[in-house]
Design a protein around this motif. Structure first.
Motif, PDB file in Angstrom:
ATOM      1  N   GLN A  13       0.858  -1.174   0.000  1.00  0.00           N
ATOM      2  CA  GLN A  13       0.000   0.000   0.000  1.00  0.00           C
ATOM      3  C   GLN A  13       0.894   1.223   0.000  1.00  0.00           C
ATOM      4  O   GLN A  13       1.776   1.362   0.851  1.00  0.00           O
ATOM      5  N   GLY A  14       0.685   2.117  -0.951  1.00  0.00           N
ATOM      6  CA  GLY A  14       1.540   3.296  -1.096  1.00  0.00           C
ATOM      7  C   GLY A  14       1.160   4.407  -0.150  1.00  0.00           C
ATOM      8  O   GLY A  14       0.544   5.381  -0.554  1.00  0.00           O
ATOM      9  N   LEU A  15       1.515   4.275   1.114  1.00  0.00           N
ATOM     10  CA  LEU A  15       1.171   5.286   2.106  1.00  0.00           C
ATOM     11  C   LEU A  15       2.190   6.414   2.109  1.00  0.00           C
ATOM     12  O   LEU A  15       3.381   6.192   1.904  1.00  0.00           O
ATOM     13  N   SER A  73      -3.465   4.991  -5.938  1.00  0.00           N
ATOM     14  CA  SER A  73      -2.662   6.024  -5.278  1.00  0.00           C
ATOM     15  C   SER A  73      -3.489   7.236  -4.889  1.00  0.00           C
ATOM     16  O   SER A  73      -3.090   7.999  -4.017  1.00  0.00           O
ATOM     17  N   ASP A  74      -4.651   7.418  -5.504  1.00  0.00           N
ATOM     18  CA  ASP A  74      -5.428   8.631  -5.265  1.00  0.00           C
ATOM     19  C   ASP A  74      -6.668   8.417  -4.399  1.00  0.00           C
ATOM     20  O   ASP A  74      -7.347   9.366  -4.047  1.00  0.00           O
ATOM     21  N   GLN A  75      -6.984   7.172  -4.082  1.00  0.00           N
ATOM     22  CA  GLN A  75      -8.155   6.884  -3.252  1.00  0.00           C
ATOM     23  C   GLN A  75      -7.935   5.569  -2.513  1.00  0.00           C
ATOM     24  O   GLN A  75      -7.075   4.789  -2.896  1.00  0.00           O
ATOM     25  N   PRO A  76      -8.688   5.324  -1.451  1.00  0.00           N
ATOM     26  CA  PRO A  76      -8.454   4.129  -0.628  1.00  0.00           C
ATOM     27  C   PRO A  76      -9.046   2.859  -1.242  1.00  0.00           C
ATOM     28  O   PRO A  76     -10.054   2.329  -0.782  1.00  0.00           O
ATOM     29  N   ALA A  93     -10.477   1.772   3.237  1.00  0.00           N
ATOM     30  CA  ALA A  93     -10.936   2.618   4.339  1.00  0.00           C
ATOM     31  C   ALA A  93     -12.102   1.976   5.091  1.00  0.00           C
ATOM     32  O   ALA A  93     -12.456   2.406   6.173  1.00  0.00           O
ATOM     33  N   ASN A  94     -12.705   0.936   4.498  1.00  0.00           N
ATOM     34  CA  ASN A  94     -13.891   0.320   5.093  1.00  0.00           C
ATOM     35  C   ASN A  94     -13.711  -1.193   5.217  1.00  0.00           C
ATOM     36  O   ASN A  94     -14.480  -1.970   4.658  1.00  0.00           O
ATOM     37  N   LYS A  95     -12.682  -1.612   5.920  1.00  0.00           N
ATOM     38  CA  LYS A  95     -12.420  -3.020   6.227  1.00  0.00           C
ATOM     39  C   LYS A  95     -12.383  -3.909   4.985  1.00  0.00           C
ATOM     40  O   LYS A  95     -12.835  -5.037   5.004  1.00  0.00           O
ATOM     41  N   HIS A  96     -11.882  -3.365   3.889  1.00  0.00           N
ATOM     42  CA  HIS A  96     -11.710  -4.105   2.626  1.00  0.00           C
ATOM     43  C   HIS A  96     -13.027  -4.660   2.088  1.00  0.00           C
ATOM     44  O   HIS A  96     -13.072  -5.729   1.498  1.00  0.00           O
ATOM     45  N   SER A 117      -3.473   4.771 -12.068  1.00  0.00           N
ATOM     46  CA  SER A 117      -2.741   6.007 -12.336  1.00  0.00           C
ATOM     47  C   SER A 117      -2.971   6.980 -11.185  1.00  0.00           C
ATOM     48  O   SER A 117      -3.923   6.817 -10.418  1.00  0.00           O
ATOM     49  N   PRO A 118      -2.142   8.018 -11.081  1.00  0.00           N
ATOM     50  CA  PRO A 118      -2.343   9.020 -10.036  1.00  0.00           C
ATOM     51  C   PRO A 118      -3.671   9.774 -10.186  1.00  0.00           C
ATOM     52  O   PRO A 118      -4.139  10.405  -9.263  1.00  0.00           O
ATOM     53  N   THR A 119      -4.297   9.673 -11.360  1.00  0.00           N
ATOM     54  CA  THR A 119      -5.578  10.376 -11.595  1.00  0.00           C
ATOM     55  C   THR A 119      -6.776   9.446 -11.433  1.00  0.00           C
ATOM     56  O   THR A 119      -7.896   9.833 -11.759  1.00  0.00           O
TER      57      THR A 119
END
Length: 124
Positions: A13-15, A73-76, A93-96, A117-119
């Motif tokens: 996960q890219g944190l 990368s832009d959302q969970p 963000a919601n327990k997968h 993508s980042p977008t």
């Protein structure tokens, strides 16, 4: 909690650094995609410090063996692709929880790799 068949893909996960600090300075989670039909999510820090082989979540939304996984990368979100052409999205963000499944992403053809993508676009 270990996989029962071959693991084809792994993704960290890219944190961002601030997110890492909120996790107590630990490692990012790791997703593993397997031909056993599951994607498993692991707390790497717990695996390393406690020698634990217990996963955080075992995701079963795919209709076949899971070939690939990638964190957005832009959302969970965690994206997976399977041997029967199913593309799944799970909320980190919601327990997968499974939030989207496309059974016709590639017809009956396997999805061997996926990326985000980042977008917010998903490529398979």
């Amino acid at each position: 909690d270990e996989h029962t068949n071959t693991v084809f893909c792994v993704a960290f996960q890219g944190l961002q650094m601030a997110d890492m600090e909120s996790k107590g300075g630990g490692m990012p989670d790791l997703a593993t995609a397997s031909y056993d039909g599951t994607t498993r999510v692991w707390d790497v820090q717990r695996c390393l410090t406690k020698n634990s082989k217990r996963c955080l979540a075992s995701l079963r939304g795919s209709l076949g063996g899971v070939w690939c996984c990638a964190y957005a990368s832009d959302q969970p979100l965690l994206i997976t692709g399977c041997s029967k052409g199913t593309l799944c999205a799970y909320s980190t963000a919601n327990k997968h929880q499974l939030v989207s499944r496309s059974t016709q992403a590639h017809g009956q053809n396997a999805i061997f790799t996926c990326a985000t993508s980042p977008t917010g676009h998903v490529a398979t």
